[in-house]
Design an enzyme around this catalytic site. Structure first.
Site, mmCIF file in Angstrom:
data_model
loop_
_atom_site.group_PDB
_atom_site.id
_atom_site.type_symbol
_atom_site.label_atom_id
_atom_site.label_comp_id
_atom_site.label_asym_id
_atom_site.label_seq_id
_atom_site.Cartn_x
_atom_site.Cartn_y
_atom_site.Cartn_z
ATOM 1 N N SER A 249 0.801 -1.217 0.000
ATOM 2 C CA SER A 249 0.000 0.000 0.000
ATOM 3 C C SER A 249 0.838 1.273 0.000
ATOM 4 O O SER A 249 1.660 1.470 -0.885
ATOM 5 C CB SER A 249 -0.952 -0.029 1.187
ATOM 6 N N HIS A 250 0.682 2.082 1.028
ATOM 7 C CA HIS A 250 1.341 3.400 1.066
ATOM 8 C C HIS A 250 2.775 3.306 1.586
ATOM 9 O O HIS A 250 3.468 4.315 1.659
ATOM 10 C CB HIS A 250 0.536 4.327 1.966
ATOM 11 N N ASP B 245 -2.573 6.458 -3.342
ATOM 12 C CA ASP B 245 -1.416 5.801 -2.722
ATOM 13 C C ASP B 245 -0.829 4.703 -3.609
ATOM 14 O O ASP B 245 -1.238 4.523 -4.764
ATOM 15 C CB ASP B 245 -1.798 5.243 -1.341
ATOM 16 N N ASP C 4 -1.136 1.480 -3.957
ATOM 17 C CA ASP C 4 -2.002 0.504 -4.620
ATOM 18 C C ASP C 4 -3.344 1.085 -5.058
ATOM 19 O O ASP C 4 -4.243 0.335 -5.460
ATOM 20 C CB ASP C 4 -2.214 -0.729 -3.726
ATOM 21 N N ASP D 137 -5.882 2.570 -3.469
ATOM 22 C CA ASP D 137 -7.140 2.513 -2.722
ATOM 23 C C ASP D 137 -7.374 3.731 -1.833
ATOM 24 O O ASP D 137 -8.467 3.925 -1.327
ATOM 25 C CB ASP D 137 -7.266 1.197 -1.927
ATOM 26 N N ARG D 138 -6.337 4.558 -1.635
ATOM 27 C CA ARG D 138 -6.534 5.755 -0.803
ATOM 28 C C ARG D 138 -6.661 6.995 -1.671
ATOM 29 O O ARG D 138 -6.231 7.006 -2.822
ATOM 30 C CB ARG D 138 -5.343 5.962 0.129
ATOM 31 N N LYS E 100 -11.551 -0.008 -0.531
ATOM 32 C CA LYS E 100 -11.614 1.433 -0.695
ATOM 33 C C LYS E 100 -11.066 1.774 -2.068
ATOM 34 O O LYS E 100 -10.331 0.977 -2.651
ATOM 35 C CB LYS E 100 -10.869 2.149 0.424
HETATM 36 C C1 VG1 Z 1 -3.756 1.704 8.305
HETATM 37 C C2 VG1 Z 1 -4.951 2.619 8.455
HETATM 38 C C3 VG1 Z 1 -6.228 1.843 8.245
HETATM 39 C C4 VG1 Z 1 -6.186 1.155 6.875
HETATM 40 C C5 VG1 Z 1 -4.935 0.305 6.762
HETATM 41 C C6 VG1 Z 1 -4.761 -0.296 5.386
HETATM 42 O O1 VG1 Z 1 -3.793 0.697 9.278
HETATM 43 O O2 VG1 Z 1 -4.948 3.231 9.721
HETATM 44 O O3 VG1 Z 1 -7.315 2.723 8.339
HETATM 45 O O4 VG1 Z 1 -7.306 0.342 6.707
HETATM 46 O O5 VG1 Z 1 -3.782 1.104 7.019
HETATM 47 O O6 VG1 Z 1 -4.756 0.693 4.393
HETATM 48 P P1 VG1 Z 1 -2.936 0.763 10.627
HETATM 49 O O7 VG1 Z 1 -3.172 -0.545 11.309
HETATM 50 O O8 VG1 Z 1 -1.519 1.011 10.223
HETATM 51 O O9 VG1 Z 1 -3.468 1.931 11.394
HETATM 52 V V1 VG1 Z 1 -3.936 0.470 2.931
HETATM 53 O O10 VG1 Z 1 -4.139 1.770 1.968
HETATM 54 O O11 VG1 Z 1 -2.543 -0.006 3.512
HETATM 55 O O12 VG1 Z 1 -4.585 -0.946 2.254
HETATM 56 CO CO CO Z 2 -3.505 1.357 -0.010
#
Ligand code: VG1
Ligand code: CO
Length: 543
Positions: free
Chosen positions: A113-114, A277, A279, A281-282, A376
């Protein structure tokens, strides 16, 4: 071709309550590590014999090699077919959509992801189920259990698989179909939104900047915004996915999306700015000199979604993660529709979406989406905003101001303390937990605690229970502080502190959030002893 059964050692895979398995790339590249986890997924879901799987990732370093391994393992485990994004590329929402439209049995999405990518950064892998959404807790637990006992994986002895040529090929009896990663997703967006109205907006000179942050949304944004909607060429910046995201941190927030923020807060800014981000989704939404907090964005979109064709009939309900602000609750109340408060993580929205209880969902961490897929969806949120701007003719600032005047403003901020020593972070949470029963009625920084508890969730659809989902402290006067440890970091622990204060006086809705929240911030730090325990005087990231 030979199927090899390779002996292996157990690893500790994705812990339940976290989002996919994320590790340093070097960990994933250790001989047998990825293979081990993939086999654990296959075993955990009861095998993939005869199944069709969707496979793709965000293009980060090791993406293509990993896909080659997954395909050879899927074939060795008897899968019937794999649908793969060309070049190994699929955004998370596009993968979710493909699973759904092709009625696949599930999918493997390669992304952290990010988190940054590259040989010295992070890699990740997650399994999504047949509804297109992240594995439920029950499935995650089965996969996790399997990672602790696995002793062998199955893989086909074969050469590299060509991921670039569109079309169908055969791998030892398993069909491999390479598809364009954008086509089906763009078709879905055209169904949901008024592309005519948005095109007209651009024709009339509306200027936009979309920062793809060198990550997966580049090709999607180019095709949809520039080709289909006619936004000026150059609207999409950093639009070519690179294995290390241009050495950047593909997290769409004001701290990491600096190029976009500088432009949006500079002279003669575009009318609308957005970023996504790693992937896809954000999303981050920003108007000229006007950043939209993700919690506010969810509330605004919920309020005005009916202006887009895909939501013209209104919403069945809204779901938000617990740490997300209560702004959406006020919209749900005004509309007389359901509101659901879930633990952090998109997987908890799946049942609500499948059951038709919620139409829109959102998280404070820049995630917004709807029942169109089961993840998302960054570009979806951008297009819904564009649709709303096109139909109302208002600016981002006008939309926000109207919203706050009508509903009040939930001042909101998240403070992250990153790479904290894990023992210190765990002790902090333990100490806070121990304090909870006696907190109500005490004061901190001049604020009186009205209630303090630990969030637990009972899924209204399948009745499953999830405990320890964040510590909540409520203050008299509508303030709240929430504490939890991140499940996505790969270094030490990340402490997240979520701060909120509701302001209903129309005269007081235009302050700087950090100032409006100053008292809550002080009280939260005092109660949790953040500085004293972590020796950090301020957070690493404020969003
Ligand atoms: C974070 C965010 C959460 C989100 C998750 C995955 O998790 O706070 O809201 O669903 O990332 O997002 P954490 O446990 O680090 O707070 V993504 O864009 O990585 O799929
Ligand atoms: Co993501």
């Amino acid at each position: 071709m030979t199927v090899n059964t390779v002996p292996t050692q157990p690893i500790e895979g994705q812990k339940p309550g976290t989002s996919g398995l994320r590790k340093k790339t070097a960990v994933f590249m250790q001989p047998g590590y990825l293979e081990n986890y993939v086999q654990s997924i296959f075993d955990g879901i009861g095998g993939v014999d005869g199944q069709t799987l969707v496979v793709g990732g965000d293009g980060r370093y090791f993406n293509d090699t990993a896909i080659g391994i997954i395909l050879r393992m899927a074939a060795a485990n008897g899968a019937a077919a794999c649908i793969v994004g060309q070049g190994g590329i699929l955004s998370t929402p596009a993968a979710s959509n493909l699973i759904r439209v092709r009625k696949a049995d599930g999918g493997l999405i390669l992304s952290a992801s990010h988190n940054p990518g590259g040989p010295d950064a992070d890699f990740g892998l997650k399994y999504n189920g047949p509804n297109g959404g992240p594995a439920t807790e029950a499935v995650t637990e089965k996969i996790f259990a399997r990672t602790l006992e696995i002793d062998a994986y199955r893989i086909l002895a074969a050469g590299a698989v060509d991921l670039d040529a569109l079309g169908v090929s055969d791998l030892n009896g398993m069909k491999i179909e390479i598809v364009d990663p954008v086509t089906d997703y763009a078709a879905l967006m055209e169904k949901l939104f008024d592309f005519g109205a948005i095109s007209k907006l651009f024709q009339n000179g509306f200027r936009m900047r979309f920062d793809a942050m060198h990550a997966v949304t580049g090709p999607y944004a180019r095709d949809i915004l520039e080709n289909r909607l006619g936004a000026a060429s150059g609207t999409v910046i950093n639009g070519i996915p690179s294995p290390d995201f241009g050495k950047g941190h593909p997290d769409p927030n004001p701290v990491w999306a600096t190029e976009l923020m500088t432009e949006m807060y500079g002279t003669n800014p575009p009318d609308f700015g957005a970023a996504s981000d790693g992937d896809g989704d954000r999303n981050m939404i920003v108007g000229p000199k006007s950043y939209v907090s993700p919690s506010d964005s969810l509330a605004v979109l919920a309020d005005l979604a009916h202006l887009a064709p895909g939501y013209a009939d209104g919403l069945a309900g809204i779901a938000r993660s617990m740490p997300t602000s209560g702004a959406a609750d006020r919209v749900a109340e005004a509309k007389g529709i359901g509101i659901f408060e879930t633990p952090t993580g998109w997987k908890f929205f799946g049942n609500l979406l499948d059951a038709g209880k919620a139409t829109l969902c959102g998280e404070e961490s820049a995630g917004t989406g709807s029942d169109h897929v089961r993840e998302k969806d960054g570009l979806w949120a951008v297009l819904l905003w564009l649709n709303i701007l096109a139909v109302t003719g208002k600016t981002v600032t006008e939309i926000l101001t109207d919203h706050w005047q009508r509903y009040g403003r939930n001042y909101y901020s998240r403070h992250d303390y990153e790479a904290v020593d894990s023992a210190i972070a765990n002790d902090l949470v333990e100490a806070l937990r121990a304090k909870l029963p006696g907190l109500a009625g005490t004061t901190a920084a001049g604020l009186t605690v009205s209630k303090a508890d630990e969030f637990a969730y009972d899924d209204p659809v399948d009745g499953s229970h999830s405990a320890n989902q964040g510590i909540r402290i409520f203050f008299e006067g509508g303030g709240r502080a929430v504490f939890r440890l991140s499940g996505t970091g790969t270094e030490g622990a990340t402490l997240r502190v979520y701060l909120e204060q509701l302001e209903t006086s129309p005269d007081a809705v235009h302050q700087d959030p950090q100032l409006a929240l100053a008292q809550i911030i002080k009280a939260a730090n005092g109660i949790a002893e953040i500085s004293a325990r972590t020796k950090r005087m301020s957070p690493d990231v404020i969003t």
